[in-house]
Scaffold this motif. Structure first.
Motif, PDB file in Angstrom:
ATOM      1  N   ASP A   1      35.053  33.557  36.807  1.00 50.60           N
ATOM      2  CA  ASP A   1      36.376  33.603  37.408  1.00 50.60           C
ATOM      3  C   ASP A   1      37.391  33.077  36.403  1.00 50.60           C
ATOM      4  O   ASP A   1      37.309  31.940  35.955  1.00 50.60           O
ATOM      5  CB  ASP A   1      36.377  32.728  38.667  1.00 50.60           C
ATOM      6  N   ASP A   2      38.382  33.904  36.037  1.00 52.11           N
ATOM      7  CA  ASP A   2      39.352  33.512  35.034  1.00 52.11           C
ATOM      8  C   ASP A   2      40.490  32.670  35.589  1.00 52.11           C
ATOM      9  O   ASP A   2      41.362  32.232  34.849  1.00 52.11           O
ATOM     10  CB  ASP A   2      39.970  34.752  34.363  1.00 52.11           C
TER      11      ASP A   2
ATOM     12  N   ARG B   1      36.339  28.274  25.534  1.00 53.35           N
ATOM     13  CA  ARG B   1      37.172  28.473  26.720  1.00 53.35           C
ATOM     14  C   ARG B   1      36.325  28.159  27.942  1.00 53.35           C
ATOM     15  O   ARG B   1      35.346  28.853  28.228  1.00 53.35           O
ATOM     16  CB  ARG B   1      37.677  29.910  26.772  1.00 53.35           C
TER      17      ARG B   1
ATOM     18  N   HIS C   1      35.608  27.610  32.008  1.00 50.80           N
ATOM     19  CA  HIS C   1      35.988  28.173  33.294  1.00 50.80           C
ATOM     20  C   HIS C   1      35.615  27.198  34.409  1.00 50.80           C
ATOM     21  O   HIS C   1      34.586  26.520  34.332  1.00 50.80           O
ATOM     22  CB  HIS C   1      35.257  29.498  33.544  1.00 50.80           C
TER      23      HIS C   1
ATOM     24  N   ARG D   1      27.822  31.411  33.878  1.00 53.41           N
ATOM     25  CA  ARG D   1      27.825  30.676  35.155  1.00 53.41           C
ATOM     26  C   ARG D   1      26.429  30.534  35.743  1.00 53.41           C
ATOM     27  O   ARG D   1      26.220  29.767  36.680  1.00 53.41           O
ATOM     28  CB  ARG D   1      28.749  31.368  36.150  1.00 53.41           C
TER      29      ARG D   1
ATOM     30  N   ALA E   1      40.623  29.162  33.919  1.00 52.68           N
ATOM     31  CA  ALA E   1      40.099  29.050  32.557  1.00 52.68           C
ATOM     32  C   ALA E   1      41.047  28.244  31.685  1.00 52.68           C
ATOM     33  O   ALA E   1      42.264  28.290  31.845  1.00 52.68           O
ATOM     34  CB  ALA E   1      39.911  30.446  31.960  1.00 52.68           C
TER      35      ALA E   1
END
Length: 254
Positions: A220-221, A167, A169, A206, A224
């Motif tokens: 930060d989602d 996943r 971001h 990050r 994403a």
């Protein structure tokens, strides 16, 4: 045959000239803390072989722990490996031996490195017969080294590690900058008693570090995206191929 002998002689001479440090032999090479849930012994067991399916980032992350702890490591058969990417993952380039293109004698090259290095990564350029794999595995056990086989199956391995999902971001609707990647890593094999063990980690977070999700602040989602590939969707991060001596020893085999 003469070319092969010359290449191996050069390789052995280069390795003999490397500085060494007197360190106690421990049963495992340390791994990054992020892998505590998938490596049963808390590290990479000396004398064992491991398979890493497809993911170069995962391979580098497993290499980073021993490298940071002072172990000499080698990488065979990955000509596109970027020195910048390896260093960013935590690999110490001053203790790294690269053989980008070992040719048809790759098993001999790996066996030579196993004699003098703690950990050797190999991406086999051609299949190995079972008898050849067994002989190399016996040499790894005898020398107390660790073998990481990248992107290829290997009989008798301790564990097979795979990135099963990712996943990313930082990507918006066609714009933005990648900031972090969540990944699920699964391990199965003799070391887990045949049971699957999985962990969620940042690969990387990050700040560019490989950590478990609990070890780092969440990214930060907002933007994403979920993917099941080693590369982010529609975005190719620049990779600098290692083609010369950049704080590391490179040996080319014909």
């Amino acid at each position: 045959m003469a070319d092969r002998a010359a290449v191996l002689a050069e390789l052995r001479a280069e390795l003999a000239a490397m500085p060494t440090a007197a360190t106690a032999i421990v049963p495992t090479l340390p791994a990054l803390a992020a892998f505590a849930d998938v490596l049963p012994e808390g590290g990479l067991r000396r004398g064992a072989s491991y398979v890493v399916q497809v993911s170069t980032t995962l391979t580098l992350a497993l290499l980073a722990g021993p490298s940071q702890a002072g172990s000499w490591c080698g990488v065979v058969g990955l000509p596109g490996l970027g020195a910048e990417a390896a260093a960013a993952t935590g690999v110490d380039l001053t203790r790294l031996v690269l053989v980008p293109s070992p040719g048809r004698h790759w098993l001999t090259v790996v066996a030579t490195l196993v004699d003098v290095l703690d950990l050797v990564v190999v991406h086999p350029p051609s299949p190995a017969y079972d008898a050849e794999a067994r002989r190399l595995a016996a040499r790894v056990r005898e020398r107390g080294a660790v073998l990481l086989v990248h992107g290829s199956d290997w009989s008798g391995c301790e564990l097979r590690l795979t990135v099963t999902s990712s996943r990313w971001h930082g990507l918006g609707a066609g714009h933005g900058q990648l900031t972090a990647r969540e990944a699920t890593v699964e391990a199965v094999g003799r070391g887990t008693g045949g049971r699957r063990r999985a962990t969620r980690l940042w690969l990387p977070d990050r700040d560019g570090q490989v950590r478990s999700l609990a070890q780092a602040a969440p990214a930060d989602d907002t933007d994403a995206r979920c993917v099941h590939a080693e590369s982010p969707p529609s975005v190719s991060a620049p990779v600098l191929p290692f083609t010369g001596r950049v704080d590391a020893l490179e040996v080319r085999a014909g």
